[in-house]
Design a protein around this motif. Structure first.
Motif, PDB file in Angstrom:
ATOM      1  N   ILE A   1       0.954  -1.222  -0.085  1.00 59.93           N
ATOM      2  CA  ILE A   1       0.076  -0.086   0.045  1.00 59.93           C
ATOM      3  C   ILE A   1       0.799   1.316  -0.124  1.00 59.93           C
ATOM      4  O   ILE A   1       0.614   2.268  -0.729  1.00 59.93           O
ATOM      5  CB  ILE A   1      -0.934  -0.076   1.124  1.00 59.93           C
ATOM      6  CG1 ILE A   1      -1.896  -1.268   0.823  1.00 59.93           C
ATOM      7  CG2 ILE A   1      -1.669   1.275   1.284  1.00 59.93           C
ATOM      8  CD1 ILE A   1      -2.625  -1.525   2.307  1.00 59.93           C
ATOM      9  N   ALA A   2       1.880   1.138   0.817  1.00 61.95           N
ATOM     10  CA  ALA A   2       2.832   2.567   0.953  1.00 61.95           C
ATOM     11  C   ALA A   2       3.462   2.803  -0.286  1.00 61.95           C
ATOM     12  O   ALA A   2       3.980   3.945  -0.670  1.00 61.95           O
ATOM     13  CB  ALA A   2       3.921   2.195   2.401  1.00 61.95           C
ATOM     14  N   ARG A   3       3.657   1.866  -1.215  1.00 65.89           N
ATOM     15  CA  ARG A   3       4.527   2.240  -2.227  1.00 65.89           C
ATOM     16  C   ARG A   3       3.677   2.059  -3.499  1.00 65.89           C
ATOM     17  O   ARG A   3       4.184   2.571  -4.709  1.00 65.89           O
ATOM     18  CB  ARG A   3       5.806   0.853  -2.686  1.00 65.89           C
ATOM     19  CG  ARG A   3       5.183  -0.307  -3.007  1.00 65.89           C
ATOM     20  CD  ARG A   3       6.437  -1.289  -3.050  1.00 65.89           C
ATOM     21  NE  ARG A   3       6.311  -2.597  -3.764  1.00 65.89           N
ATOM     22  CZ  ARG A   3       6.270  -2.893  -4.956  1.00 65.89           C
ATOM     23  NH1 ARG A   3       6.678  -2.053  -5.949  1.00 65.89           N
ATOM     24  NH2 ARG A   3       5.757  -4.102  -5.245  1.00 65.89           N
ATOM     25  N   ASN A   4       2.583   1.849  -3.469  1.00 66.82           N
ATOM     26  CA  ASN A   4       1.741   2.031  -4.597  1.00 66.82           C
ATOM     27  C   ASN A   4       1.348   3.425  -4.688  1.00 66.82           C
ATOM     28  O   ASN A   4       0.655   3.920  -3.981  1.00 66.82           O
ATOM     29  CB  ASN A   4       0.456   1.000  -4.567  1.00 66.82           C
ATOM     30  CG  ASN A   4      -0.340   1.030  -5.850  1.00 66.82           C
ATOM     31  OD1 ASN A   4      -0.863   1.941  -6.451  1.00 66.82           O
ATOM     32  ND2 ASN A   4      -0.422  -0.329  -6.505  1.00 66.82           N
ATOM     33  N   PRO A   5       1.463   3.965  -5.993  1.00 63.42           N
ATOM     34  CA  PRO A   5       0.978   5.426  -6.086  1.00 63.42           C
ATOM     35  C   PRO A   5      -0.265   5.726  -5.943  1.00 63.42           C
ATOM     36  O   PRO A   5      -0.701   6.960  -5.411  1.00 63.42           O
ATOM     37  CB  PRO A   5       1.504   5.783  -7.616  1.00 63.42           C
ATOM     38  CG  PRO A   5       2.331   4.564  -8.182  1.00 63.42           C
ATOM     39  CD  PRO A   5       2.019   3.563  -7.327  1.00 63.42           C
TER      40      PRO A   5
ATOM     41  N   ALA B   1      10.740   5.101   6.086  1.00 60.05           N
ATOM     42  CA  ALA B   1      12.096   5.161   5.311  1.00 60.05           C
ATOM     43  C   ALA B   1      12.380   4.066   4.583  1.00 60.05           C
ATOM     44  O   ALA B   1      13.421   3.993   3.665  1.00 60.05           O
ATOM     45  CB  ALA B   1      13.108   5.215   7.080  1.00 60.05           C
ATOM     46  N   ALA B   2      12.126   2.878   4.835  1.00 61.95           N
ATOM     47  CA  ALA B   2      12.435   1.576   3.980  1.00 61.95           C
ATOM     48  C   ALA B   2      11.582   1.388   2.684  1.00 61.95           C
ATOM     49  O   ALA B   2      12.041   0.508   1.802  1.00 61.95           O
ATOM     50  CB  ALA B   2      12.472   0.583   4.784  1.00 61.95           C
ATOM     51  N   VAL B   3      10.779   2.155   2.500  1.00 59.28           N
ATOM     52  CA  VAL B   3       9.677   1.960   1.367  1.00 59.28           C
ATOM     53  C   VAL B   3      10.294   1.900   0.004  1.00 59.28           C
ATOM     54  O   VAL B   3      10.210   1.196  -0.673  1.00 59.28           O
ATOM     55  CB  VAL B   3       8.487   2.901   1.626  1.00 59.28           C
ATOM     56  CG1 VAL B   3       7.688   2.798   0.280  1.00 59.28           C
ATOM     57  CG2 VAL B   3       7.743   2.559   2.724  1.00 59.28           C
ATOM     58  N   PRO B   4      11.244   3.179  -0.234  1.00 62.74           N
ATOM     59  CA  PRO B   4      11.818   3.135  -1.323  1.00 62.74           C
ATOM     60  C   PRO B   4      12.844   1.817  -1.623  1.00 62.74           C
ATOM     61  O   PRO B   4      13.107   1.719  -2.843  1.00 62.74           O
ATOM     62  CB  PRO B   4      12.887   4.424  -1.380  1.00 62.74           C
ATOM     63  CG  PRO B   4      12.095   5.233  -0.101  1.00 62.74           C
ATOM     64  CD  PRO B   4      11.596   4.148   0.729  1.00 62.74           C
TER      65      PRO B   4
END
Lengths: 446, 433
Positions: free
Chosen positions: B247-251, B320-323
């Motif tokens: 969810i955190a990395r989906n635009p 912080a780790a999402v990228p």
């Protein structure tokens, strides 16, 4: 050990019956199921495990521990007993601290090995309690093997031969089978008549006839057995006791440790056994420890072990030495007996301190000391009885055998304490018997 | 000391650790004890319509244990609160009055009918609660009645109910998601599209713990019959982390504030969730296994960690780790690592050897010059990390990047340029340069 009666003479009931019962309880109580599961979880399930390599019988130790972990206790017991039919006794008496547990890789990680011995007992106890038969016999071979000696080597050999389809007659010089498991070994290591339970289990395979109270030399000869049977296995132990070789050896109060231990093991009421007030034990092996600790636990006021060399040369492991010390026994190293004092009865014993001379040979020094003693136990080893081994090649007082336990006679095998390379351990005797049985089977099927 | 004060959807709490909606938050008595112990907030156990539901009167919980009976996984068949609505509302009001600095959110589950939601939401808000959490997650019991996970598995329903709630609610609305779906992004997107202020995840996973080896029935049972329960505890954390990160990395959903749930037992677990995009975390199983006192380690462990990292507040850690999370196709296929065994630490258990030998690439020795010795064979090592996974000694086997020279396995020169599957010659769908 509180109410020691202060007589100078060896006498019984120095302690109450209850105190003695308490002193002779299980040295290592069995693990509960929870303790066993937690301990089993500590095993890393090593590949080509060093513990298995260190076990004289080669038990697949990670394998049996894994089965404890999965609650497959019967499978675990079979994994143990198929390599070592006396896995129950060995779980109690093996010096694991110098065998499997010394090899445990946990020593390198946290300096505390997995308690392999206690886990082995946990896995095997139910089999003996419930007399669960885990083995079956192969089709009858029609061959008959004589086994001389009802101790660990002989019974191990007999059991393996029976499973392989052969019939066995065990000639046992004692009135009960079991050998040193029954007559030697400290009582607190094998309580509740475990030695006989184990014998019963071994014999329950069938095909093994035990004849008690018959001794080679007196009642039959090796040659007779060779004539009457298809093969012979000798597990005769060391029937003769070494002497101190000094005056007074026959004084009252100077006794052989193994004879007293046998008496103690067979006693219905240990409080009835006479025990000295000041007991001195000469020797450095397991027997010395066993007699010393048991004397203390029977109520001896003072027990000293005197050994001619240092702690590292003692036959008894460090653990056993510490067991003696924490039981209140004093161990004196580097001293050997000089003379016994007393008239008909021993009153004290004089020792000379020892050291190595220039050539590295042990010698007595002029430095002497005297220990009061109303009982002196000799625990300086046993040897083959001379007439046991006529016809056989013998070296350094032991029967010479090869890797398959074969002797110099084509149809005779031998194992246990009586052979070269023996290390006086039950576990080694069991392995000798097993290896010999496999070799005998091959011989009989040729 | 790092500031652990947390703000999620405008709801403030002294730390980012909330108790999740579950048995520990069913009564004022428990919540009061939790707040005394130091918990930052609580999501009240899910309210429903009167008359209250009933629970079974036998085992509600079951566990996956280690041999030393450490709880690794946990499963339950308890339903939503079985107490009268008014009792809960009165207690929520009192707790919020007694603990104004703590976050108090109320979980709610109602039938699929707009009037019902419109009727109850104002009653709940009237207690002074800080927010609402819509329970679209419970996978057992309530889902058979068309609620809980039955809603959470259909994005259109999520959106519809979220819209109903947002029409009447004046406090933030959180949608609690079920992990019992093929892809977590559509339900999250539906919550966002329905106007939800944030989503919390994961709820529990459909599960049967084991069978009874004597009766050969499933275990546990209620009078001989059992039903699947919801799985949670340490064992589910990796599943939850993936869903949070997705969810955190989906635009489409990256801006949706997340409350992370699933197996958080110590502060490191919390760091996992926060770094992968959660703004705060919710805990249930660890409290049910150890009691509320675990908050001490959660709080000062996280605080010390932030200090060590030079982070002044929790928000600095969030995401912080999402990228670093991406699709497989974008992984650098030119990058090479090899395992290295520290011989000073090695205890010679041989486990690395046997797993590599039996199940991987025969890249670890067993005997060298006749001695038992375990050494990585670079010519065979593919860098899979299996030996690191099974080694019982922390730090004994590590992975070493090979950044120049020749890869002993392939015999080829290390290529320092990044190249991934999208351009790989073996990929028939590769992008042409």
């Amino acid at each position: 050990m509180v109410s020691t009666k202060r007589s100078q003479e060896p006498q019984s009931s120095r302690l109450s019956k209850a105190e003695i019962e308490d002193n002779f309880g299980d040295l290592h109580p069995p693990l509960s199921r929870s303790e066993a599961l937690i301990e089993a979880d500590r095993c890393y399930f090593c590949y080509d495990a060093p513990c298995t390599t260190a076990c004289p019988t080669g038990i697949d130790i990670p394998g049996f521990i894994q089965k404890i972990r999965s609650d497959n206790i019967r499978g675990s017991a079979y994994t143990i007993l198929r390599e070592n039919i006396m896995g129950g006794m060995c779980a109690r008496v093996c010096p694991t601290e110098v065998l499997c547990e010394e090899a445990c890789v946990r020593n390198l990680h946290e300096e505390k090995p997995v308690s392999i011995g206690r886990l082995q007992r946990f896995a095997t106890d139910p089999v003996f309690e419930q007399a669960t038969q885990l083995f079956s016999r192969a089709d009858a071979s029609g061959r008959k093997v004589a086994v001389v000696g009802g101790g660990p080597a002989g019974l191990s050999c007999a059991h393996r031969l029976a499973t392989l389809g052969h019939d066995v007659v065990v000639f046992n010089r004692d009135s009960k089978p079991g050998g040193l498991n029954e007559y030697g070994i400290a009582a607190y290591k094998t309580i509740d008549d475990f030695a006989q339970k184990e014998v019963d289990y071994i014999l329950s395979i069938g095909g093994i006839e035990v004849r008690n109270d018959v001794a080679m030399g007196d009642d039959f000869t090796l040659q007779q057995l060779r004539d009457d049977y298809d093969a012979v296995f000798l597990g005769i132990g060391l029937a003769a006791v070494n002497e101190l070789g000094m005056d007074g050896d026959d004084m009252t109060g100077v006794d052989n440790a193994i004879e007293y231990i046998a008496e103690l093991r067979q006693a219905d009421d240990k409080s009835a056994l006479p025990v000295g007030r000041n007991v001195v034990v000469i020797g450095g092996g397991m027997t010395a420890i066993d007699i010393a600790v048991q004397s203390k636990r029977l109520g001896a006021e003072r027990v000293d072990i005197v050994y001619r060399r240092g702690p590292d040369q003692m036959g008894a492991s460090r653990y056993e030495q510490e067991l003696a010390q924490t039981s209140g026994v004093t161990i004196h190293h580097w001293a050997r007996p000089l003379r016994l004092h007393g008239g008909g009865k021993v009153t004290s014993i004089e020792f000379a301190r020892t050291s190595f001379d220039d050539k590295g040979k042990l010698k007595a020094t002029k430095d002497t000391f005297v220990l009061d003693a109303d009982v002196v136990f000799k625990a300086i080893g046993q040897r083959l009885a001379d007439d046991d081994v006529v016809d056989l090649k013998v070296q350094h007082g032991r029967i010479v055998v090869d890797d398959s336990q074969a002797t110099s006679l084509a149809d005779v095998w031998a194992g246990g304490d009586c052979v070269t390379g023996g290390d006086d351990l039950t576990v080694s005797a069991v392995q000798h018997g097993k290896v010999a049985a496999i070799a005998i089977d091959t011989y009989l099927r040729k | 000391m790092a500031n652990l004060t947390s703000e999620y959807l405008g709801i403030r709490s002294p730390n980012p650790f909330w108790l999740a909606s579950a048995p520990p938050t069913d009564k004022a008595y428990n919540v009061n004890r939790a707040f005394e112990a130091g918990w930052g907030g609580a999501v009240w156990k899910t309210l429903g319509e009167d008359p209250p539901i009933v629970n079974v009167n036998g085992p509600r919980y079951s566990t996956l244990h280690s041999n030393e009976r450490r709880v690794i996984g946990f499963n339950n068949i308890e339903l939503i609160t079985d107490r009268p609505l008014q009792t809960n509302l009165d207690e929520i009001r009192q707790i919020k009055r007694d603990w104004p600095d703590r976050a108090l959110v109320v979980s709610v589950m109602l039938p699929m009918d707009e009037q019902t939601w419109a009727k109850y939401i104002p009653m709940i808000e009237d207690t002074g609660a800080d927010g609402l959490e819509l329970n679209f997650g419970c996978p057992h019991g309530m889902s058979e009645r068309g609620m809980g996970a039955a809603v959470g598995q259909v994005p259109e329903y999520i959106q519809m109910v979220a819209e109903w709630c947002k029409k009447v609610a004046t406090v933030p609305v959180i949608v609690k998601l079920t992990p019992n779906v093929a892809n977590i992004v559509p339900p999250a997107k539906a919550a966002k599209d329905g106007g939800a202020d944030g989503v919390s995840l994961i709820n529990t996973i459909n599960s049967i713990m084991r069978v009874d080896y004597d009766t050969l029935t499933m275990y546990p049972t209620t009078d001989g019959m059992g039903t699947h329960g919801g799985y949670c505890g340490e064992a589910v954390k990796p599943i939850a982390l993936n869903m949070v990160a997705e969810i955190a990395r989906n635009p489409d959903t990256a801006d949706l504030p997340l409350s992370g749930i699933g197996g958080i037992t110590n502060w490191r677990d919390a760091v996992d969730f926060l770094a992968l995009g959660a703004s705060n975390v919710q805990v249930c199983t660890a409290a049910m296994v150890y009691g509320f006192k675990i908050i001490d380690d959660l709080v000062d462990g996280l605080s010390a960690f932030l200090d060590d990292k030079g982070m002044a507040s929790v928000s600095a850690l969030v995401g912080a780790a999402v990228p670093s999370v991406t699709d497989w196709q974008y992984l650098n296929l030119n990058y090479v690592e090899k395992a290295v065994i520290d011989q000073d630490l090695c205890i010679s258990c041989g486990r690395c050897h046997i797993v590599c030998e039996d199940t991987s690439h025969q890249a670890i020795t067993h005997t060298v010059n006749g001695e038992r010795h375990f050494e990585v064979i670079d010519e065979e090592c593919i860098g899979c990390n299996l030996c690191v996974c099974v080694c019982p000694v922390d730090g004994c086997i590590t992975m070493r990047p090979v950044t120049d020279g020749i890869d002993a396995r392939t015999g080829e020169k290390i290529n320092t340029e990044k190249a991934n599957w999208t351009t790989h010659p073996n990929n028939p769908m590769r992008k042409q340069g």
